[in-house]
Design an enzyme around this catalytic site. Structure first.
Site, short mmCIF file in Angstrom:
data_model
loop_
_atom_site.label_atom_id
_atom_site.label_comp_id
_atom_site.label_asym_id
_atom_site.label_seq_id
_atom_site.Cartn_x
_atom_site.Cartn_y
_atom_site.Cartn_z
CG HIS A 58 -1.88 -0.93 1.28
ND1 HIS A 58 -1.77 -2.13 2.50
CD2 HIS A 58 -2.88 -1.30 0.90
CE1 HIS A 58 -2.88 -2.94 2.36
NE2 HIS A 58 -3.45 -2.58 1.28
CG ASP A 111 -5.38 -7.17 -5.94
OD1 ASP A 111 -6.02 -8.18 -5.48
OD2 ASP A 111 -4.89 -6.30 -5.16
CB SER A 140 -4.52 -6.84 4.30
OG SER A 140 -4.24 -5.68 3.66
NE ARG A 141 -8.80 -12.14 1.98
CZ ARG A 141 -9.08 -10.98 1.33
NH1 ARG A 141 -8.01 -10.62 0.42
NH2 ARG A 141 -10.25 -10.72 0.90
P1 AMP Z 1 -6.35 -3.79 -0.67
O1 AMP Z 1 -6.25 -2.71 0.74
O2 AMP Z 1 -6.18 -5.22 -0.34
O3 AMP Z 1 -7.74 -3.77 -1.26
O4 AMP Z 1 -5.34 -3.05 -1.47
C1 AMP Z 1 -5.51 -1.90 -1.93
C2 AMP Z 1 -4.60 -1.59 -3.19
O5 AMP Z 1 -3.35 -2.03 -2.65
C3 AMP Z 1 -5.14 -2.47 -4.21
O6 AMP Z 1 -4.90 -1.52 -5.26
C4 AMP Z 1 -4.09 -3.49 -4.13
O7 AMP Z 1 -3.81 -4.03 -5.35
C5 AMP Z 1 -2.76 -2.95 -3.72
N1 AMP Z 1 -1.92 -3.93 -3.40
C6 AMP Z 1 -1.93 -4.74 -2.31
N2 AMP Z 1 -1.20 -5.69 -1.92
C7 AMP Z 1 -0.14 -5.07 -2.84
C8 AMP Z 1 1.13 -5.57 -3.05
N3 AMP Z 1 1.89 -6.49 -2.51
N4 AMP Z 1 2.05 -4.69 -3.90
C9 AMP Z 1 1.47 -3.57 -4.64
N5 AMP Z 1 0.27 -3.34 -4.19
C10 AMP Z 1 -0.46 -4.02 -3.49
#
Ligand code: AMP
Length: 284
Positions: free
Chosen positions: A37, A150, A186-187
């Site tokens: 993030h 994603d 996050s998981r």
């Molecule tokens: P989330 O909080 O999981 O919905 O993710 C929020 C944003 O962070 C989304 O655009 C995800 O694709 C991005 N994101 C999550 N994990 C990663 C990672 N390991 N590397 C880059 N971007 C990430």
């Protein structure tokens, strides 16, 4: 850094900033932040006058109620990380603030959502489409940053932006990984250290698939070989492993005419679902 819970207040602040000619970057998250993030945040801070980071666990994109219930939440730590990363505004709406009424709208992204995540998480991308549309309308960013982690979501959001003429530049940011190769997520907070090692084997397997293909093995054989290898591993339950065109998510048998090709995979480790992908071929 200002923390805002109300749509009205956020709109009013952003209107003033926009009138002053400031460009606005959006990083949309569900919280439980990590370096992935923060990488999105760093890109936004570098390219915009003002960065808004949203934290909202969007209930309508969860097709599994248990997953929603167990989704990690750590607001205070998130705020500390965002402050450290020079975020300007954090938008943390309640569910009622975002969904004053039960959503009636549903998106259908056609073939983009019949494969991979779409096949295993029915309704997920409709929920993503609704919440991203809302955030684009509320915040009206010049640029919005999404992770390549994603990849299918990125393809869906790019399509949504073009089809609905959102005046937003959608920017994909490379995947951030742990030192063992596990894609940050996050998981992962729900995994023990040894489970994280198991989870990292998904990435190691994808690297081997890439090597096999580079050495001339066909897509079908490379995939079968990798699936067999993963099935022989303890505690890693593969859901899918496919080679696709990175923008359309069409499953490919070969890469002859396609410039952007990725391996995409999902698996369960001790009941926690992980997804990952790896570029085989990428446009410059
Ligand atoms: P989330 O909080 O999981 O919905 O993710 C929020 C944003 O962070 C989304 O655009 C995800 O694709 C991005 N994101 C999550 N994990 C990663 C990672 N390991 N590397 C880059 N971007 C990430």
């Amino acid at each position: 850094m200002k923390v805002i819970h109300s749509i009205l207040e956020l709109r009013s602040i952003l209107k003033t900033q926009r009138l002053e000619g400031k460009s606005i970057g959006l990083v949309a998250t569900m919280g439980a932040l990590h370096q992935g993030h923060l990488s999105l945040l760093t890109h936004s801070v570098a390219q915009n006058d003002l960065t808004v980071c949203s934290i909202f666990v969007n209930p309508i994109q969860f097709n599994n109620p248990e997953d929603l219930k167990k989704y990690p939440r750590q607001e205070q730590k998130d705020l500390d990380m965002l402050r450290e990363g020079n975020c300007d505004l954090v938008f943390i709406p309640s569910t009622d603030e975002m969904y004053e009424q039960t959503t009636m709208i549903q998106f259908n992204f056609g073939h983009l959502e019949t494969v991979l995540e779409g096949e295993f998480r029915p309704g997920h991308f409709s929920g993503v489409g609704v919440v991203v549309s809302k955030l684009f309308n509320i915040i009206q960013p010049d640029r919005a940053y999404f992770g390549q982690k994603d990849l299918q979501q990125l393809a869906v959001i790019k399509r949504l932006t073009v089809e609905l003429n959102f005046p937003v530049e959608v920017i994909g940011v490379p995947i951030m990984r742990e030192s063992n190769g596990l894609a940050m997520s996050s998981r992962n907070l729900r995994l023990s250290d040894s489970e994280k090692e198991t989870a990292a084997q998904l990435y190691q397997s994808m690297l081997k698939t890439k090597d096999l293909i580079a050495s001339g093995v066909s897509f079908a054989d490379a995939i079968e070989n990798t699936k067999n290898e993963i099935m022989s591993l303890d505690n890693l339950n593969l859901e899918y492993l496919e080679i696709v065109a990175s923008d359309t998510m069409k499953v490919l048998q070969n890469a002859h005419d396609t410039t952007d090709v990725s391996i995409c995979a999902a698996a369960y480790v001790s009941g926690v679902r992980i997804i990952d992908n790896l570029y085989l071929k990428q446009k410059n």
